[in-house]
Design an enzyme around this catalytic site. Structure first.
Site, PDB file in Angstrom:
ATOM      1  N   LYS A  22      55.518 -14.310  18.347  1.00 48.67           N
ATOM      2  CA  LYS A  22      56.879 -14.100  18.450  1.00 48.67           C
ATOM      3  C   LYS A  22      56.906 -12.518  18.621  1.00 48.67           C
ATOM      4  CE  LYS A  22      59.459 -13.425  14.767  1.00 48.67           C
ATOM      5  NZ  LYS A  22      60.033 -12.279  14.579  1.00 48.67           N
ATOM      6  N   ASN A  23      56.103 -11.686  17.747  1.00 48.73           N
ATOM      7  CA  ASN A  23      56.367 -10.252  17.714  1.00 48.73           C
ATOM      8  C   ASN A  23      55.615  -9.699  18.892  1.00 48.73           C
ATOM      9  OD1 ASN A  23      57.887 -10.642  15.656  1.00 48.73           O
ATOM     10  ND2 ASN A  23      56.570 -10.108  14.104  1.00 48.73           N
ATOM     11  N   CYS A 116      69.343  -6.178   6.234  1.00 46.48           N
ATOM     12  CA  CYS A 116      68.800  -7.560   6.543  1.00 46.48           C
ATOM     13  C   CYS A 116      68.148  -7.707   5.144  1.00 46.48           C
ATOM     14  CB  CYS A 116      67.537  -7.005   7.296  1.00 46.48           C
ATOM     15  SG  CYS A 116      65.966  -8.220   7.192  1.00 46.48           S
ATOM     16  N   ARG A 121      65.855  -1.391   6.595  1.00 47.00           N
ATOM     17  CA  ARG A 121      65.371  -1.584   7.960  1.00 47.00           C
ATOM     18  C   ARG A 121      66.122  -0.468   8.854  1.00 47.00           C
ATOM     19  NH1 ARG A 121      63.709  -7.333   9.467  1.00 47.00           N
ATOM     20  NH2 ARG A 121      62.013  -6.026  10.726  1.00 47.00           N
ATOM     21  N   ASP A 306      54.089  -9.665   6.481  1.00 49.19           N
ATOM     22  CA  ASP A 306      54.554 -11.269   6.780  1.00 49.19           C
ATOM     23  C   ASP A 306      53.850 -12.114   6.323  1.00 49.19           C
ATOM     24  OD1 ASP A 306      55.574  -9.904  10.230  1.00 49.19           O
ATOM     25  OD2 ASP A 306      56.238  -9.584   8.193  1.00 49.19           O
ATOM     26  N   ARG A 398      63.536 -19.098  13.676  1.00 50.75           N
ATOM     27  CA  ARG A 398      63.357 -17.957  14.399  1.00 50.75           C
ATOM     28  C   ARG A 398      62.107 -17.610  14.797  1.00 50.75           C
ATOM     29  NH1 ARG A 398      66.489 -13.253  11.482  1.00 50.75           N
ATOM     30  NH2 ARG A 398      65.537 -12.206  13.440  1.00 50.75           N
TER      31      ARG A 398
HETATM   32  C1  EPZ Z   1      58.044  -5.404  12.730  1.00 55.40           C
HETATM   33  O1  EPZ Z   1      59.499  -5.023  12.254  1.00 55.40           O
HETATM   34  C2  EPZ Z   1      58.289  -6.786  12.761  1.00 55.40           C
HETATM   35  N1  EPZ Z   1      58.983  -7.412  13.610  1.00 55.40           N
HETATM   36  C3  EPZ Z   1      58.293  -7.446  11.252  1.00 55.40           C
HETATM   37  O2  EPZ Z   1      58.105  -8.876  11.128  1.00 55.40           O
HETATM   38  C4  EPZ Z   1      57.073  -6.905  10.245  1.00 55.40           C
HETATM   39  O3  EPZ Z   1      57.252  -7.521   9.102  1.00 55.40           O
HETATM   40  C5  EPZ Z   1      57.171  -5.442  10.291  1.00 55.40           C
HETATM   41  O4  EPZ Z   1      57.183  -4.855  11.874  1.00 55.40           O
HETATM   42  C6  EPZ Z   1      56.046  -4.815   9.618  1.00 55.40           C
HETATM   43  O5  EPZ Z   1      54.927  -5.382  10.015  1.00 55.40           O
HETATM   44  C7  EPZ Z   1      58.866  -7.311  14.935  1.00 55.40           C
HETATM   45  O6  EPZ Z   1      57.846  -7.143  15.374  1.00 55.40           O
HETATM   46  C8  EPZ Z   1      59.804  -7.997  15.760  1.00 55.40           C
HETATM   47  P1  EPZ Z   1      58.789  -1.340  10.965  1.00 55.40           P
HETATM   48  P2  EPZ Z   1      59.629  -3.566  12.030  1.00 55.40           P
HETATM   49  O7  EPZ Z   1      59.585  -0.780  11.751  1.00 55.40           O
HETATM   50  O8  EPZ Z   1      59.269  -2.873  13.522  1.00 55.40           O
HETATM   51  C9  EPZ Z   1      60.740   1.518   7.771  1.00 55.40           C
HETATM   52  C10 EPZ Z   1      58.785 -11.134  10.886  1.00 55.40           C
HETATM   53  O9  EPZ Z   1      58.879 -11.967   9.994  1.00 55.40           O
HETATM   54  N2  EPZ Z   1      61.520   2.162   8.961  1.00 55.40           N
HETATM   55  O10 EPZ Z   1      57.317  -1.498  11.180  1.00 55.40           O
HETATM   56  O11 EPZ Z   1      61.262  -3.576  12.157  1.00 55.40           O
HETATM   57  C11 EPZ Z   1      61.179   0.041   7.529  1.00 55.40           C
HETATM   58  O12 EPZ Z   1      62.340   0.115   6.834  1.00 55.40           O
HETATM   59  C12 EPZ Z   1      59.175  -9.619  10.899  1.00 55.40           C
HETATM   60  O13 EPZ Z   1      58.225 -11.441  11.976  1.00 55.40           O
HETATM   61  C13 EPZ Z   1      62.080   3.216   8.817  1.00 55.40           C
HETATM   62  O14 EPZ Z   1      62.635   3.785   7.685  1.00 55.40           O
HETATM   63  O15 EPZ Z   1      59.250  -3.069  11.014  1.00 55.40           O
HETATM   64  C14 EPZ Z   1      60.188  -0.514   6.827  1.00 55.40           C
HETATM   65  O16 EPZ Z   1      60.304  -0.247   5.455  1.00 55.40           O
HETATM   66  C15 EPZ Z   1      60.014  -9.233   9.800  1.00 55.40           C
HETATM   67  N3  EPZ Z   1      62.851   3.752   9.842  1.00 55.40           N
HETATM   68  C16 EPZ Z   1      59.104   0.187   7.382  1.00 55.40           C
HETATM   69  O17 EPZ Z   1      59.478   1.408   7.963  1.00 55.40           O
HETATM   70  C17 EPZ Z   1      62.514   3.337  11.287  1.00 55.40           C
HETATM   71  O18 EPZ Z   1      62.960   4.044  11.988  1.00 55.40           O
HETATM   72  C18 EPZ Z   1      58.278  -0.635   8.384  1.00 55.40           C
HETATM   73  O19 EPZ Z   1      58.989  -0.970   9.454  1.00 55.40           O
HETATM   74  C19 EPZ Z   1      61.948   2.252  11.196  1.00 55.40           C
HETATM   75  C20 EPZ Z   1      61.211   1.488  10.105  1.00 55.40           C
END
Ligand code: EPZ
Length: 418
Positions: A22-23, A116, A121, A306, A398
């Site tokens: 999915k990702n 969320c 996030r 995840d 999802r």
């Molecule tokens: C991706 O989300 C995945 N989703 C998530 O999977 C996964 O949990 C996550 O990466 C971590 O591996 C997709 O790929 C569609 P991040 P993403 O940006 O990109 C902070 C699932 O279950 N952050 O790597 O949104 C954020 O709050 C989903 O399939 C900022 O502060 O995660 C988090 O604490 C859930 N500012 C950390 O970084 C930003 O601009 C990592 O988030 C972006 C992120």
């Protein structure tokens, strides 16, 4: 609203084929906006988030159709470079269209994703990176308006924390920018590398994908391509844990064992027998007598956040004390409260959870709060005695392609009820 009704206590046996990731599918779909030529994508999972992304692409002006299991996306023109709130609120990964729209249409209006269940996030790093590439950003009425009237220009951008979709968004913006872009502290997840592989086939020039420093030379335009996305490592991990928690033996095929080394190491440490059964298959066997192991979630190649909820369910059945530390999201223990209602002994302190096992779980009516928490509740239901009724399973739909039929084929007593 659909529910899952599970009768626990059946050890799982048999073979399960893994769907596409999915990702990987979500950024790959967004990347189709970068060219007016058709892109063909193989192994796209039929899950709700993919359907939502297809809807978003169509509202932007692209045409999407699935024929013979192949998804064809053609963004001949960008009619409306927008991601409206009613779509973004159901899928925060909609922000992945931000980079491609600014790169291709030189402007974008994307609803800010709200909060969320698992954490705030924010997407501040996506926005800061686009600004560094020359986009003018404005925020009003809950939307981000980005504009680059003269196109984007290459720049150096260092992520102050690793962001998977932040890296993907900026990679897709940079491929059409003038000059070179360097991304420092980039995410190394396999899905990031998979997106880069697709972009390379579309004519992009990218080095270092899958490492923490990426160099991207902007090009004039991109072309159509055909790409098979990688298997879903989180679905793979979920089924491996399902085999372990029920004390069965499961062969997982069509997967990528090299993407799951952190999980397989932990499963072996806990006493499960995990063996590679060929280049794209893993077999798990467990007598059920597991011992507790500690766990810290980290960016790839560390243990995937995840898979934390699913592993916590497993630790409720392991002998001893398991200390689980969640370093990626600030509120990703909601499943613990529901597991406790089934009889698990879990103590929460901020980002740390202590699981004392083994606990005898009993079936209960429980509530899914997010995608991976619901997977954790399914796993607990498979081992609990009696009936477990999981509400709001749209969360699980999802990200998992027909999970109940895959589990039933392994002998699980699970059915979808209205
Ligand atoms: C991706 O989300 C995945 N989703 C998530 O999977 C996964 O949990 C996550 O990466 C971590 O591996 C997709 O790929 C569609 P991040 P993403 O940006 O990109 C902070 C699932 O279950 N952050 O790597 O949104 C954020 O709050 C989903 O399939 C900022 O502060 O995660 C988090 O604490 C859930 N500012 C950390 O970084 C930003 O601009 C990592 O988030 C972006 C992120």
């Amino acid at each position: 609203m659909d529910k899952f009704l599970i009768h626990g206590g059946v050890p799982l046996h048999g073979e399960v084929a893994i769907s596409g990731a999915k990702n990987s599918a979500l950024p790959a779909l967004a990347a189709c906006l970068l060219t007016e030529e058709p892109v063909l994508l193989h192994r796209i999972p039929r899950v709700l988030d993919v359907l939502t992304m297809e809807k978003l692409l169509r509202s932007i002006g692209a045409r999407t159709e699935t024929k013979g299991g192949v998804l064809r996306v053609e963004a001949r023109q960008i009619l409306s470079p927008e991601a409206p709130y009613q779509l973004v609120k159901t899928m925060r990964a909609s922000s992945l269209v931000l980079g491609p729209l600014v790169a291709r249409a030189r402007r974008a209006r994307v609803s800010l994703p709200g909060g969320c269940a698992i954490g705030a996030r924010p997407i501040n790093l996506h926005l800061a990176g686009l600004e560094q590439l020359g986009a003018r950003m404005r925020q009003e009425h809950g939307y981000i308006e980005a504009e680059a009237a003269h196109g984007l220009r290459g720049a150096c951008f260092a992520f102050d924390r690793v962001s998977v979709t932040g890296t993907e968004d900026l990679m897709m913006a940079a491929v059409l920018a003038r000059g070179e872009t360097v991304l420092e502290n980039a995410a190394r997840e396999p899905e990031v590398k998979d997106l880069a592989d697709l972009l390379l086939q579309m004519g992009a020039r990218i080095e270092g994908a899958g490492t923490s420093t990426m160099r991207i030379q902007g090009v004039e335009r991109l072309y159509g391509a055909e790409h098979r996305i990688i298997p879903d490592r989180i679905e793979t991990g979920t089924f491996l844990i399902a085999g372990a928690i029920t004390g069965g033996e499961v062969l997982v095929t069509g997967c990528a064992p090299e993407h799951l080394t952190a999980l397989t190491a932990k499963l072996r440490q806990a006493g499960a027998e995990v063996t590679e059964a060929g280049p794209d298959a893993l077999r798990i066997r467990s007598s059920g007598a597991l011992h507790a192991v500690d766990l810290i979630t980290e960016e790839y190649p560390g243990f995937a956040t995840d898979l934390q909820a699913q592993f916590m369910a497993l630790m409720t059945q392991a002998e001893g004390l398991s200390l689980i530390t969640e370093t990626i999201f600030e509120n990703r223990f909601m499943h613990a409260l529901e597991l406790a209602r089934m009889g698990a002994a879990i103590r929460l302190e901020g980002r740390r959870a202590t699981v004392m096992g083994p606990s005898r779980l009993t079936g209960a009516a429980v509530l899914a709060s997010d995608l991976r928490a619901s997977a954790s509740l399914v796993l607990a239901g498979l081992v609990a005695s009696g009936e477990t009724l999981i509400d709001r399973v749209y969360h699980i739909d999802r990200g998992y392609e027909s999970i109940e039929s895959k589990l039933s084929a392994l002998g699980a007593r699970i059915q979808r009820v209205r």
